[in-house]
Design an enzyme around this catalytic site. Structure first.
Site, PDB file in Angstrom:
ATOM      1  N   SER A 106       0.880  -1.342   0.152  1.00  0.00           N
ATOM      2  CA  SER A 106      -0.207  -0.087   0.089  1.00  0.00           C
ATOM      3  C   SER A 106       0.764   1.070   0.075  1.00  0.00           C
ATOM      4  CB  SER A 106      -1.166   0.143   1.129  1.00  0.00           C
ATOM      5  OG  SER A 106      -0.096   0.277   2.430  1.00  0.00           O
ATOM      6  N   LYS A 107       0.066   2.361  -0.010  1.00  0.00           N
ATOM      7  CA  LYS A 107       0.781   3.541  -0.267  1.00  0.00           C
ATOM      8  C   LYS A 107       1.468   3.805   1.160  1.00  0.00           C
ATOM      9  CE  LYS A 107       0.128   8.575  -0.800  1.00  0.00           C
ATOM     10  NZ  LYS A 107       1.101   8.646   0.050  1.00  0.00           N
ATOM     11  N   ARG A 108       0.860   3.410   2.093  1.00  0.00           N
ATOM     12  CA  ARG A 108       1.468   3.564   3.521  1.00  0.00           C
ATOM     13  C   ARG A 108       2.949   2.840   3.992  1.00  0.00           C
ATOM     14  NH1 ARG A 108      -2.696   1.855   7.577  1.00  0.00           N
ATOM     15  NH2 ARG A 108      -4.197   2.347   5.577  1.00  0.00           N
ATOM     16  N   GLY A 150       4.911   2.396   1.492  1.00  0.00           N
ATOM     17  CA  GLY A 150       5.793   3.388   0.871  1.00  0.00           C
ATOM     18  C   GLY A 150       6.374   4.401   1.775  1.00  0.00           C
ATOM     19  N   ASP A 151       5.434   4.856   2.349  1.00  0.00           N
ATOM     20  CA  ASP A 151       5.789   6.197   3.112  1.00  0.00           C
ATOM     21  C   ASP A 151       6.555   5.663   4.507  1.00  0.00           C
ATOM     22  OD1 ASP A 151       4.288   7.536   1.444  1.00  0.00           O
ATOM     23  OD2 ASP A 151       2.656   7.592   2.870  1.00  0.00           O
TER      24      ASP A 151
END
Ligand code: GLU
Length: 503
Positions: A261-263, A265-266
């Site tokens: 998920s994008k999270r 990545g962060d």
């Protein structure tokens, strides 16, 4: 056999994430491997989820990857329009057609009525489903008499078109990646095919377009696997031959469990989108691989290997190599774990293949600070530093001392490299360099060696403080190389500065 035609059919609801980009890549590789066509179709029937700029983003991301569609809203083609919002007249024709079959019916239930029924079910601890068990109790053209239906139509009562899921049929399905499996129709509901504004839903528009656009293979994410039964039945309802299906497994989190998920990545510091994307509403920018310094060849290469292994476990493959070797039957059934380290490894490999001049262009674009030195010096810096670089900007970051004189000196290094005799020694060395005629790495090296020998000192006694004066710490490539690139004036000035400032 008819010509292979594969489509990538994203909805413009935001930037393309890694999974979507990989789907597009596999669509492309399969089509091109078979000498077929790769089609980009924009599925924008759900206006509530439309995001400004998303379609352009998708197109630009594909172009950056080198995945150029044969047909698309931008390129046109014989089966257009390629945006679903522009195909309404085609859908209207087929809405009429399916209503004439025994596979679809009109449902007049209002949203409020359905909400009330859902609540009743919930109160009993059950889940409501509009399906072959409940449809007779609801307000539709199956449960109502012909006269009642006609009255509703005459009164212009809004209705949706639903699929009439057959009762207790076992569907024997086959997926190229997952093999054979069966589904009983009793677990499937009567999906809405056409909304009450006359626009088809994803399911109906999707099969109509795949048929009209002569798509032979549907290769898409595994989130669509549960819809395959419905889609196969829709082809049956329309009397059309279904395409072949292949559902791709997820790209997994770095730790191996769950969808990336994008999270993640962060959290782990890597992008999950090909290009930067600025949300048009919030203004928030999501990071992209391109802006992070990834080369498109590296991006495409690591993406392709998330779920597919070519023969001999080769790793470095160009888009062309991959096109030759791609085999959908060899795509893994299990999810593919994303690894930031692996992605970086690929970028490092491709970076080494670039010429110094190409790298200079990239470096100047990403890090304008490098312009403080001449192009000739910059090329030398690149030659020395690229081996240790993963991204063009690393060349600047690891070699900052080429562009800026040190203003502080590393404490630990000072203790190790500097003593009471050092200032006099360095001053003498500065003079020696000042008088050197041919200012190149080799003569510089010889001169420093000669000086050290004459003084009867060990190499470290001279090289370490010299490096510290030039770099500010004890790192970097060979000292004579650094001196050559900095040039006489700058090298001498740095040494004199160190003598003045280190106490
Ligand atoms: N519009 C769908 C999506 O964005 C396409 C699914 C399909 O390929 O059938 O995922």
């Amino acid at each position: 056999m008819s010509k292979v035609r594969v489509r990538f059919a994203p909805s413009p609801t935001g930037p393309l994430h890694l999974g979507g980009a990989r789907t597009a890549l596999y669509d492309y590789l399969f089509a091109k491997n078979k000498g077929g066509d790769f089609v980009l179709r924009i599925e924008d029937t759900d206006t509530t989820r439309f995001v400004e700029g998303a379609e352009d983003y998708i197109m630009e991301a594909l172009e950056w990857c080198g995945i150029i569609p044969d047909e698309s809203p931008k390129h046109g083609g014989p089966y257009g329009p390629y945006r679903q919002s522009e195909r309404r007249d085609i859908y209207d024709r087929y809405t009429e057609a399916i209503l004439k079959t025994d596979y679809a019916y009109m449902a007049f239930d209002t949203a409020e009525e359905l909400d009330a029924i859902r609540s009743e079910y919930e109160a009993r601890g059950e889940v409501f489903s509009y399906d072959n068990k409940t449809r007779n109790t609801l307000r539709n053209s199956i449960s109502l008499s012909e006269e009642e239906v006609q009255q509703l139509l005459d009164a212009k009562t809004p209705f949706v078109v639903r699929f009439k899921m057959p009762f207790d049929r076992t569907l024997n399905l086959e997926d190229i990646i997952r093999g054979k499996f069966s589904v009983n129709t009793n677990v499937l509901d009567d999906k809405v095919l056409v909304k009450n504004d006359g626009m088809p839903t994803y399911h109906f528009a999707n099969i109509i377009d795949d048929h009209e656009m002569k798509i032979t293979h549907v290769i898409r994410g595994e989130e669509w696997l549960p819809s395959m039964g419905l889609h196969v039945l829709l082809y049956e309802a329309m009397g059309w031959e279904a395409p072949e299906f292949a559902h791709l497994s997820l790209i997994l989190k770095p730790e191996g469990k769950g969808k990336l998920s994008k999270r993640d990545g962060d959290k782990f510091g890597f992008p999950v989108f090909p290009l930067d994307f600025k949300d048009p509403v919030t203004g928030v920018v999501s990071k992209g691989y391109r802006e992070e310094g990834y080369l498109p060849e590296a991006f495409v290469n690591f993406l392709a290997l998330l779920g597919w292994s070519p023969a001999d476990d080769k790793e470095i493959l160009s888009l062309e190599d991959m096109t030759k070797e791609f085999d959908l039957y060899k795509v893994h059934k299990a999810g593919a774990r994303f690894s930031k380290e692996k992605a970086e490894w690929f970028n490092h490999q491709y970076l080494q293949k670039k010429s110094d001049t190409e790298l200079m262009k990239m470096l100047k674009a990403s890090t304008p600070n490098v312009d403080v030195v001449s192009e000739a010096s910059l090329l030398k810096v690149i030659g020395l530093m690229k081996e240790r670089a993963t991204f063009p900007k690393d060349i600047y970051e690891n070699g900052k001392f080429f562009f800026e004189a040190p203003t502080t000196y590393d404490e630990k290094a000072l203790k190790k490299a500097w003593n009471d005799e050092t200032p006099a020694l360095m001053s003498e060395l500065a003079n020696l360099l000042q008088n050197l005629e041919v200012f190149e790495a080799n003569p510089i090296k010889e001169a420093v060696h000669h000086f050290t020998e004459e003084k009867g000192l060990g190499m470290g006694k001279v090289m370490m403080p010299l490096r510290l004066s030039l770099v500010g710490e004890l790192k970097g490539p060979d000292v004579p190389d650094i001196i050559e690139i900095l040039g006489k004036e700058e090298s001498v000035a740095r040494i004199q500065n160190a003598v003045k400032n280190i106490h």
